[in-house]
Design a protein around this motif. Structure first.
Motif, PDB file in Angstrom:
ATOM      1  N   VAL A  99       5.834  45.421 -24.301  1.00  0.00           N
ATOM      2  CA  VAL A  99       5.920  46.482 -25.307  1.00  0.00           C
ATOM      3  C   VAL A  99       5.071  47.679 -24.901  1.00  0.00           C
ATOM      4  CG1 VAL A  99       6.377  44.849 -27.165  1.00  0.00           C
ATOM      5  CG2 VAL A  99       4.026  45.479 -26.647  1.00  0.00           C
ATOM      6  N   ASN A 100       5.399  48.835 -25.444  1.00  0.00           N
ATOM      7  CA  ASN A 100       4.618  50.032 -25.161  1.00  0.00           C
ATOM      8  C   ASN A 100       3.422  50.127 -26.106  1.00  0.00           C
ATOM      9  OD1 ASN A 100       6.590  50.493 -27.244  1.00  0.00           O
ATOM     10  ND2 ASN A 100       6.055  52.660 -27.191  1.00  0.00           N
ATOM     11  N   ALA A 101       2.360  50.759 -25.621  1.00  0.00           N
ATOM     12  CA  ALA A 101       1.103  50.829 -26.363  1.00  0.00           C
ATOM     13  C   ALA A 101       1.258  51.550 -27.696  1.00  0.00           C
ATOM     14  CB  ALA A 101       0.040  51.527 -25.512  1.00  0.00           C
ATOM     15  N   GLU A 130       6.520  52.548 -21.890  1.00  0.00           N
ATOM     16  CA  GLU A 130       7.860  52.171 -22.355  1.00  0.00           C
ATOM     17  C   GLU A 130       8.941  52.327 -21.289  1.00  0.00           C
ATOM     18  OE1 GLU A 130       6.868  56.311 -24.092  1.00  0.00           O
ATOM     19  OE2 GLU A 130       5.881  54.378 -23.837  1.00  0.00           O
ATOM     20  N   SER A 131       8.690  53.174 -20.296  1.00  0.00           N
ATOM     21  CA  SER A 131       9.668  53.347 -19.221  1.00  0.00           C
ATOM     22  C   SER A 131       9.620  52.208 -18.207  1.00  0.00           C
ATOM     23  CB  SER A 131       9.439  54.685 -18.510  1.00  0.00           C
ATOM     24  OG  SER A 131       8.173  54.700 -17.870  1.00  0.00           O
ATOM     25  N   ARG A 132       8.553  51.361 -18.305  1.00  0.00           N
ATOM     26  CA  ARG A 132       8.396  50.291 -17.309  1.00  0.00           C
ATOM     27  C   ARG A 132       8.376  48.902 -17.929  1.00  0.00           C
ATOM     28  NH1 ARG A 132       4.444  54.095 -15.987  1.00  0.00           N
ATOM     29  NH2 ARG A 132       2.735  52.702 -16.510  1.00  0.00           N
ATOM     30  N   CYS A 133       8.513  48.809 -19.248  1.00  0.00           N
ATOM     31  CA  CYS A 133       8.469  47.497 -19.911  1.00  0.00           C
ATOM     32  C   CYS A 133       9.573  46.569 -19.433  1.00  0.00           C
ATOM     33  CB  CYS A 133       8.576  47.678 -21.433  1.00  0.00           C
ATOM     34  SG  CYS A 133       7.051  48.250 -22.217  1.00  0.00           S
ATOM     35  N   LEU A 134      10.725  47.139 -19.158  1.00  0.00           N
ATOM     36  CA  LEU A 134      11.865  46.308 -18.780  1.00  0.00           C
ATOM     37  C   LEU A 134      11.617  45.587 -17.462  1.00  0.00           C
ATOM     38  CD1 LEU A 134      14.541  45.608 -20.078  1.00  0.00           C
ATOM     39  CD2 LEU A 134      15.630  47.411 -18.741  1.00  0.00           C
ATOM     40  N   ASP A 135      10.758  46.134 -16.628  1.00  0.00           N
ATOM     41  CA  ASP A 135      10.437  45.466 -15.360  1.00  0.00           C
ATOM     42  C   ASP A 135       9.803  44.101 -15.608  1.00  0.00           C
ATOM     43  OD1 ASP A 135      11.394  47.622 -13.935  1.00  0.00           O
ATOM     44  OD2 ASP A 135       9.434  48.578 -13.749  1.00  0.00           O
ATOM     45  N   LYS A 136       9.005  43.983 -16.671  1.00  0.00           N
ATOM     46  CA  LYS A 136       8.369  42.708 -17.016  1.00  0.00           C
ATOM     47  C   LYS A 136       9.420  41.661 -17.370  1.00  0.00           C
ATOM     48  CE  LYS A 136       4.015  44.082 -16.823  1.00  0.00           C
ATOM     49  NZ  LYS A 136       3.040  43.500 -15.869  1.00  0.00           N
ATOM     50  N   MET A 137      10.438  42.075 -18.091  1.00  0.00           N
ATOM     51  CA  MET A 137      11.506  41.149 -18.473  1.00  0.00           C
ATOM     52  C   MET A 137      12.367  40.814 -17.255  1.00  0.00           C
ATOM     53  SD  MET A 137      14.069  41.540 -21.725  1.00  0.00           S
ATOM     54  CE  MET A 137      15.028  40.131 -22.311  1.00  0.00           C
ATOM     55  N   ARG A 138      12.585  41.802 -16.415  1.00  0.00           N
ATOM     56  CA  ARG A 138      13.383  41.589 -15.198  1.00  0.00           C
ATOM     57  C   ARG A 138      12.720  40.575 -14.274  1.00  0.00           C
ATOM     58  NH1 ARG A 138      13.591  46.443 -13.906  1.00  0.00           N
ATOM     59  NH2 ARG A 138      15.640  46.991 -14.712  1.00  0.00           N
ATOM     60  N   ARG A 139      11.372  40.582 -14.263  1.00  0.00           N
ATOM     61  CA  ARG A 139      10.626  39.659 -13.408  1.00  0.00           C
ATOM     62  C   ARG A 139      10.400  38.294 -14.062  1.00  0.00           C
ATOM     63  NH1 ARG A 139       7.459  44.463 -12.211  1.00  0.00           N
ATOM     64  NH2 ARG A 139       5.856  43.782 -13.683  1.00  0.00           N
ATOM     65  N   GLY A 140      10.919  38.125 -15.267  1.00  0.00           N
ATOM     66  CA  GLY A 140      10.783  36.846 -15.936  1.00  0.00           C
ATOM     67  C   GLY A 140       9.448  36.652 -16.628  1.00  0.00           C
ATOM     68  N   GLU A 141       8.664  37.723 -16.776  1.00  0.00           N
ATOM     69  CA  GLU A 141       7.354  37.622 -17.397  1.00  0.00           C
ATOM     70  C   GLU A 141       7.420  37.725 -18.917  1.00  0.00           C
ATOM     71  OE1 GLU A 141       4.462  40.219 -15.568  1.00  0.00           O
ATOM     72  OE2 GLU A 141       5.569  40.184 -13.682  1.00  0.00           O
ATOM     73  N   ALA A 142       8.515  38.236 -19.458  1.00  0.00           N
ATOM     74  CA  ALA A 142       8.641  38.433 -20.907  1.00  0.00           C
ATOM     75  C   ALA A 142      10.014  37.981 -21.372  1.00  0.00           C
ATOM     76  CB  ALA A 142       8.427  39.908 -21.262  1.00  0.00           C
ATOM     77  N   VAL A 143      10.088  37.536 -22.624  1.00  0.00           N
ATOM     78  CA  VAL A 143      11.366  37.080 -23.182  1.00  0.00           C
ATOM     79  C   VAL A 143      12.101  38.202 -23.906  1.00  0.00           C
ATOM     80  CG1 VAL A 143      10.568  34.703 -23.415  1.00  0.00           C
ATOM     81  CG2 VAL A 143      10.277  36.286 -25.335  1.00  0.00           C
ATOM     82  N   ALA A 144      11.407  39.319 -24.154  1.00  0.00           N
ATOM     83  CA  ALA A 144      12.028  40.474 -24.786  1.00  0.00           C
ATOM     84  C   ALA A 144      11.170  41.693 -24.463  1.00  0.00           C
ATOM     85  CB  ALA A 144      12.137  40.281 -26.295  1.00  0.00           C
ATOM     86  N   ALA A 145      11.760  42.882 -24.632  1.00  0.00           N
ATOM     87  CA  ALA A 145      11.022  44.082 -24.249  1.00  0.00           C
ATOM     88  C   ALA A 145      11.468  45.278 -25.078  1.00  0.00           C
ATOM     89  CB  ALA A 145      11.219  44.378 -22.766  1.00  0.00           C
TER      90      ALA A 145
END
Length: 298
Positions: A99-101, A130-145
């Motif tokens: 998530v974004n700050a 917020e422009s980079r949160c999706l990278d966390k989900m793409r890498r499998g680090e998050a279940v939603a973004a």
């Protein structure tokens, strides 16, 4: 036909999550050698490398997909067992969100408060631009973004949440020192500003769009905290682009001033989540979407 042994994937998740083989071994209660062997065995099954042996360890594109699948399966399994067992002592489900700050500092936590009280959820937030949160989900680090990107990842869906508006603000004292002759190209080059990190482009883009000033213009504090933006602006240290939701009270009281009332920046926010959601993850998504649409501009 190959089958994934999720015991092996758990070792991969532990190394990436803990940031080292030693801490992963402690978490799994096995030796470092056993952790390494499990990951090597998994890579042999998949016939390609899954981990980047760096410091800290990372994932290849294939590793990201494997870990993302594992996390989805683990969560679905927990929800299924809790549903069919009908036990009151169901286990907490860990949910990691990217998530974004600014969302964390304003609407997100109030929106999830009721759910966190009623349901056994361990909330884990990865705070990123917020422009980079999706990278966390793409890498499998998050279940939603939460992201500004509207295009979904494979196996995911995207729901529009609303727009987050940003205003250019500072204290009355800061105006006297830096903008007594107005907010112009010349005065903006001398006034200190605040950015979240070196990749934060919101104020750079704002100055470039409205004042034709290049990136890197003027002194800039790097402070990775949305709350600190407001603290520093109120103290007269700098001006900043800040979420409108975050400074409504300060603007009403006069502690902060919107120095460019005819100009603002808006960023759309999207909720990225799995297509096959069940149980508490589905409830969390519904709560995020509902509350965001009440708090954000449509």
């Amino acid at each position: 036909m190959k089958h994934i042994d999720y015991k092996l994937v758990a070792a991969l998740e532990a190394v990436v999550g803990q940031g080292s083989f030693e801490r992963a071994a402690n978490q799994l209660c096995i030796t470092q050698s056993a952790v390494s062997q499990r990951i090597k065995q998994l890579e042999q099954i998949m016939a390609q490398p899954l981990m980047v042996r760096s410091q800290p360890p990372g994932l290849t594109e294939a590793g990201q997909k494997v870990l993302g699948l594992y996390q989805r399966v683990a969560m679905l399994e927990k929800d299924l067992l809790n549903d069919i067992s009908h036990q009151d002592n169901e286990q907490h489900v860990a949910m990691t969100l990217a998530v974004n700050a600014d969302s964390v500092a304003t609407w997100l936590l109030p929106g999830l408060a009721t759910l966190l009280k009623d349901e056994k959820i361990e909330l884990r937030l990865l705070v990123e631009d917020e422009s980079r949160c999706l990278d966390k989900m793409r890498r499998g680090e998050a279940v939603a973004a939460i992201s500004t990107q509207a295009h979904p990842l494979p196996g995911c869906q995207v729901t529009y949440l609303g727009e987050m508006r940003y205003l250019c603000v500072c204290s009355p004292d800061f105006i006297k020192r830096y903008f007594s002759k107005g907010v112009t190209r010349e005065t903006l080059t001398k006034a200190p500003v605040i950015a979240f990190d070196f990749l934060d482009d919101i104020h750079h883009n704002f100055l470039q769009t409205h004042f034709d000033l290049p990136h890197g213009t003027g002194p800039c504090h790097i402070i990775p905290s949305s709350e600190a933006f407001v603290v520093m602006a109120k103290a007269g240290v700098a001006y900043c682009m800040v979420c409108e939701l975050q400074v409504k009270q300060e603007l009403d009281s006069g502690e902060l001033v919107n120095i460019l009332p005819n100009l603002q920046d808006s960023r759309p926010l999207y909720w990225h989540h799995w297509v096959l959601e069940t149980g508490r993850l589905k409830m969390l998504s519904q709560q995020v979407i509902k509350y965001a649409r009440q708090a954000l501009h449509s």
